[in-house]
Scaffold this motif. Structure first.
Motif, PDB file in Angstrom:
ATOM      1  N   GLN A  20       0.831  -1.202   0.000  1.00 43.61           N
ATOM      2  CA  GLN A  20       0.000   0.000   0.000  1.00 43.61           C
ATOM      3  C   GLN A  20       0.873   1.262   0.000  1.00 43.61           C
ATOM      4  O   GLN A  20       0.627   2.200  -0.757  1.00 43.61           O
ATOM      5  N   ARG A  23       2.416   1.679  -3.426  1.00 45.06           N
ATOM      6  CA  ARG A  23       1.439   2.145  -4.405  1.00 45.06           C
ATOM      7  C   ARG A  23       1.185   3.642  -4.219  1.00 45.06           C
ATOM      8  O   ARG A  23       1.129   4.401  -5.192  1.00 45.06           O
ATOM      9  N   ASN A  24       1.045   4.079  -2.969  1.00 43.65           N
ATOM     10  CA  ASN A  24       0.799   5.495  -2.691  1.00 43.65           C
ATOM     11  C   ASN A  24       1.946   6.374  -3.175  1.00 43.65           C
ATOM     12  O   ASN A  24       1.721   7.415  -3.788  1.00 43.65           O
ATOM     13  N   LYS A  27       2.006   6.475  -6.957  1.00 42.63           N
ATOM     14  CA  LYS A  27       0.907   7.311  -7.438  1.00 42.63           C
ATOM     15  C   LYS A  27       1.269   8.794  -7.285  1.00 42.63           C
ATOM     16  O   LYS A  27       1.083   9.577  -8.205  1.00 42.63           O
ATOM     17  N   GLU A  28       1.812   9.147  -6.117  1.00 39.95           N
ATOM     18  CA  GLU A  28       2.223  10.542  -5.861  1.00 39.95           C
ATOM     19  C   GLU A  28       3.245  11.020  -6.890  1.00 39.95           C
ATOM     20  O   GLU A  28       3.241  12.176  -7.278  1.00 39.95           O
ATOM     21  N   GLN A  36       2.563   1.153 -11.405  1.00 40.09           N
ATOM     22  CA  GLN A  36       2.175   0.996  -9.999  1.00 40.09           C
ATOM     23  C   GLN A  36       2.040  -0.490  -9.664  1.00 40.09           C
ATOM     24  O   GLN A  36       2.490  -0.939  -8.607  1.00 40.09           O
ATOM     25  N   THR A  40       4.224  -2.549  -6.918  1.00 41.04           N
ATOM     26  CA  THR A  40       3.613  -3.256  -5.788  1.00 41.04           C
ATOM     27  C   THR A  40       3.900  -4.755  -5.853  1.00 41.04           C
ATOM     28  O   THR A  40       4.073  -5.386  -4.813  1.00 41.04           O
TER      29      THR A  40
END
Length: 133
Positions: A20, A23-24, A27-28, A36, A40
């Motif tokens: 998680q 992924r965050n 994404k940022e 992504q 992950t």
């Protein structure tokens, strides 16, 4: 070196937390959904290895900015039994867990840069970077 966030890996929920986090961060930084997923997946693989073989360790994820490039660096560190034959574990299809053996060669393929340091009794330290296209 960017800001680094780490997740201690001690059980299966920590693997989920590390994924998680990765992924965050991806994404940022503006990674698309395909990258992504690659990131992950690589984190899952590395975290699962820590959980299965070392018992505990940590996954650190950081944003990297180098020579005009932006990327995400995953660092997996444990003080487990270490890897006696790195060449062997880097062969496709090699598995000690009876898994699919995507393992470390899979992580290397998913990422742009991959570096592994390990010695029996000394634990394992893996660094992998995915650059933003």
């Amino acid at each position: 070196m960017g800001i680094q966030s780490c997740v201690r890996i001690m059980n299966e929920w920590d693997i989920v937390a590390a994924r998680q986090l990765g992924r965050n961060v991806a994404k940022e930084l503006g990674f698309g959904t395909v990258d992504q997923a690659r990131i992950t997946t690589a984190i899952s693989e590395l975290a699962r290895n820590i959980y299965l073989y070392a018992g505990q360790g940590q996954i650190c994820i950081e944003k990297v900015y180098e020579g005009g490039k932006t990327g995400v660096r995953i660092v997996a560190v444990d003080s487990g039994p270490g890897i006696a034959d790195i060449r062997q574990v880097m062969e496709d299809g090699f598995s000690t867990s009876g898994g699919l053996g995507a393992g470390l060669p899979g992580v290397k393929r998913l990422m742009d840069e991959f570096e592994i340091n390990s010695a029996p009794g000394k634990g394992t330290d893996i660094k992998a970077i995915k650059w933003l296209r």
